[in-house]
Design a protein around this motif. Structure first.
Motif, short mmCIF file in Angstrom:
data_model
loop_
_atom_site.label_atom_id
_atom_site.label_comp_id
_atom_site.label_asym_id
_atom_site.label_seq_id
_atom_site.Cartn_x
_atom_site.Cartn_y
_atom_site.Cartn_z
N GLN A 208 0.82 -1.21 0.00
CA GLN A 208 0.00 0.00 0.00
C GLN A 208 0.86 1.27 0.00
OE1 GLN A 208 -3.47 -2.00 2.85
NE2 GLN A 208 -3.04 0.17 3.01
N GLU A 209 1.96 1.25 -0.71
CA GLU A 209 2.89 2.39 -0.67
C GLU A 209 2.52 3.54 -1.59
OE1 GLU A 209 5.11 -1.42 0.33
OE2 GLU A 209 3.80 -0.78 -1.31
N ALA A 210 1.56 3.33 -2.48
CA ALA A 210 1.30 4.30 -3.53
C ALA A 210 0.74 5.63 -3.03
CB ALA A 210 0.35 3.70 -4.58
N VAL A 211 -0.29 5.58 -2.19
CA VAL A 211 -0.94 6.81 -1.73
C VAL A 211 0.05 7.70 -0.98
CG1 VAL A 211 -2.68 7.76 -0.17
CG2 VAL A 211 -3.28 5.87 -1.68
N SER A 212 0.78 7.12 -0.04
CA SER A 212 1.73 7.93 0.73
C SER A 212 2.85 8.45 -0.17
CB SER A 212 2.32 7.14 1.90
OG SER A 212 2.87 5.91 1.46
N GLY A 213 3.23 7.66 -1.18
CA GLY A 213 4.25 8.12 -2.12
C GLY A 213 3.82 9.35 -2.89
N VAL A 214 2.58 9.37 -3.31
CA VAL A 214 2.05 10.52 -4.05
C VAL A 214 1.87 11.72 -3.13
CG1 VAL A 214 0.03 11.40 -5.29
CG2 VAL A 214 0.93 9.13 -5.84
N LEU A 215 1.37 11.49 -1.92
CA LEU A 215 1.19 12.59 -0.97
C LEU A 215 2.52 13.23 -0.61
CD1 LEU A 215 -1.52 11.21 1.49
CD2 LEU A 215 -1.82 12.91 -0.32
N ASN A 216 3.56 12.43 -0.51
CA ASN A 216 4.89 12.96 -0.20
C ASN A 216 5.32 13.99 -1.22
OD1 ASN A 216 8.11 12.22 -0.95
ND2 ASN A 216 7.68 12.79 1.16
N ARG A 217 4.91 13.79 -2.47
CA ARG A 217 5.31 14.69 -3.55
C ARG A 217 4.40 15.91 -3.67
NH1 ARG A 217 9.94 16.17 -5.51
NH2 ARG A 217 9.73 17.09 -7.59
N ILE A 218 3.12 15.77 -3.31
CA ILE A 218 2.15 16.83 -3.55
C ILE A 218 1.93 17.74 -2.35
CG2 ILE A 218 -0.31 17.27 -4.02
CD1 ILE A 218 -0.28 14.97 -5.97
N LEU A 219 1.89 17.18 -1.15
CA LEU A 219 1.60 18.01 0.02
C LEU A 219 2.72 19.01 0.31
CD1 LEU A 219 0.05 15.46 2.58
CD2 LEU A 219 -1.14 17.06 1.04
N ASN A 220 2.32 20.16 0.79
CA ASN A 220 3.27 21.21 1.18
C ASN A 220 3.56 21.13 2.68
OD1 ASN A 220 3.54 22.50 -1.39
ND2 ASN A 220 1.49 23.35 -1.12
N PRO A 221 4.66 21.72 3.14
CA PRO A 221 5.00 21.67 4.56
C PRO A 221 3.89 22.20 5.48
CG PRO A 221 6.88 22.43 3.30
CD PRO A 221 5.72 22.36 2.33
N ASP A 222 3.14 23.22 5.04
CA ASP A 222 2.09 23.79 5.87
C ASP A 222 0.83 22.95 5.92
OD1 ASP A 222 3.70 25.94 6.49
OD2 ASP A 222 2.84 27.28 4.98
N ASP A 223 0.71 21.99 5.02
CA ASP A 223 -0.46 21.12 5.02
C ASP A 223 -0.39 20.14 6.19
OD1 ASP A 223 -1.39 22.26 2.64
OD2 ASP A 223 -0.31 20.82 1.40
N TYR A 224 -1.55 19.76 6.70
CA TYR A 224 -1.62 18.78 7.77
C TYR A 224 -1.97 17.42 7.20
CZ TYR A 224 -1.35 21.99 11.77
OH TYR A 224 -0.91 22.88 12.72
N LEU A 225 -1.41 16.37 7.80
CA LEU A 225 -1.72 15.00 7.40
C LEU A 225 -2.07 14.20 8.64
CD1 LEU A 225 -1.94 12.72 5.36
CD2 LEU A 225 0.54 12.40 5.51
#
Length: 333
Positions: A63-80
């Motif tokens: 299940q590595e795909a979603v987190s891989g994409v979020l790593n590239r798209i989310l900005n530092p100020d975004d919350y996860l």
């Protein structure tokens, strides 16, 4: 037992182009997923026989795909915000690998000084929070999104969970409130078909989660959660539109690892044939095939760099001391 959910994807045709992704995006996501897989495998190999990691560990192998994409798209100020299967999301927000490994060992160099363990690991400086309570982070994430809207903060909130979360009442309360207030939040459901040992068909009369969520006025989309290009193109496309209200993404995927711990108990409730078929749909392997058609990668060099980083993290964790608590009241907020 097979289901339509399973049958729909065993012959899936992965994207044959890189879509909107640049070469840098492509290599970054690939390296992240490979690193995550190697980290998980290293934790599994180290957990026993020493038994020095004293907390439950939920792995995300497959299940590595979603987190891989979020790593590239989310900005530092975004919350996860994440559920208990936290490692991929923790690393997606740029949190410390040494902090993760040390946390599993209960050491002071852990992200939470060894007090949280795997399920509740968090890093406030990276705006990342996990939680062991099923759907517990959903209410908090919705509240943070409401705060951002009130403060006219342009960053967004991403909240990730499994389909088991949709069995809980607070999930539907969060959908309703986020839609009512048009909150800037991206809900991502990693639907891996099983909640602990229970198949989706055994828990839901209507297994179309998107259909149910859309009744609250939330924009929904179901994608194959192992297809990096499809995920990237969609999440990148809705990111700037979250100011107009929430989006619910159902990413259909499958965990190869057992529900919890390095012990493999999958044979108890899953057919071996089903697991083998999903291994062929591995997001890393299939993305690597696409990359090799477009970009030259030196996999050995990447693997060696990651291996050293992981080795250094384990060495640091094992050498570190335990957090000495003199006053337990000082730990309360």
């Amino acid at each position: 037992m097979k289901s339509e959910l399973h049958e729909n994807y065993i012959n899936y045709n992965f994207s044959n182009s890189l879509g909107k992704m640049s070469i840098m995006d492509t290599l970054s996501i690939y390296e992240f997923m490979l690193r995550l897989r190697m980290v998980e495998e290293a934790i599994i190999s180290e957990y026993h026989p020493a038994d020095e990691m004293r907390c439950p560990v939920h792995f995300c192998i497959g299940q590595e795909a979603v987190s891989g994409v979020l790593n590239r798209i989310l900005n530092p100020d975004d919350y996860l915000f994440s559920h208990h299967r936290s490692h991929g999301y923790y690393l997606a927000k740029g949190c410390s690998l040494t902090g993760l490994i040390s946390e599993l060992y209960g050491k002071i160099t852990g992200s939470n000084k060894g007090l949280a363990g795997s399920q509740d690991i968090s890093s406030s400086e990276n705006n990342f929070y996990a939680g062991a309570i099923l759907t517990g982070s959903l209410g908090i994430a919705t509240g943070v999104a409401y705060s951002k809207k009130l403060r006219k903060d342009k960053s967004i909130v991403a909240c990730c969970f499994g389909e088991g979360a949709t069995d809980q009442g607070i999930f539907w309360e969060a959908m309703n409130y986020a839609s009512l207030k048009k909150l800037p939040i991206l809900f991502i459901c990693e639907n891996n078909i099983y909640a602990t040992y229970s198949h989706l068909n055994k828990r839901m009369a209507n297994t179309d989660i998107c259909e149910k969520v859309s009744s609250f006025g939330v924009k929904t989309k179901r994608l194959f959660g192992n297809d990096i290009v499809a995920l990237y193109d969609y999440i990148d496309g809705v990111y700037d539109d979250l100011s107009n209200g929430p989006v619910f993404l159902e990413a259909m995927t499958y965990r190869i690892s057992s529900h919890v711990g390095p012990e493999n108990d999958s044979h108890i409730y899953r057919p071996e044939k089903e697991i083998k078929e999903w291994k062929k749909l591995c997001p890393i392997v299939n993305f690597e095939k696409l990359i090799n058609d477009n970009v030259h990668i030196n996999k050995l060099e990447i693997v060696n760099e990651i291996s050293k980083e992981i080795s250094d993290a384990f060495t640091a964790a094992k050498k570190s001391k335990f957090f000495k608590v003199d006053d337990w009241e000082s730990l309360n907020y």
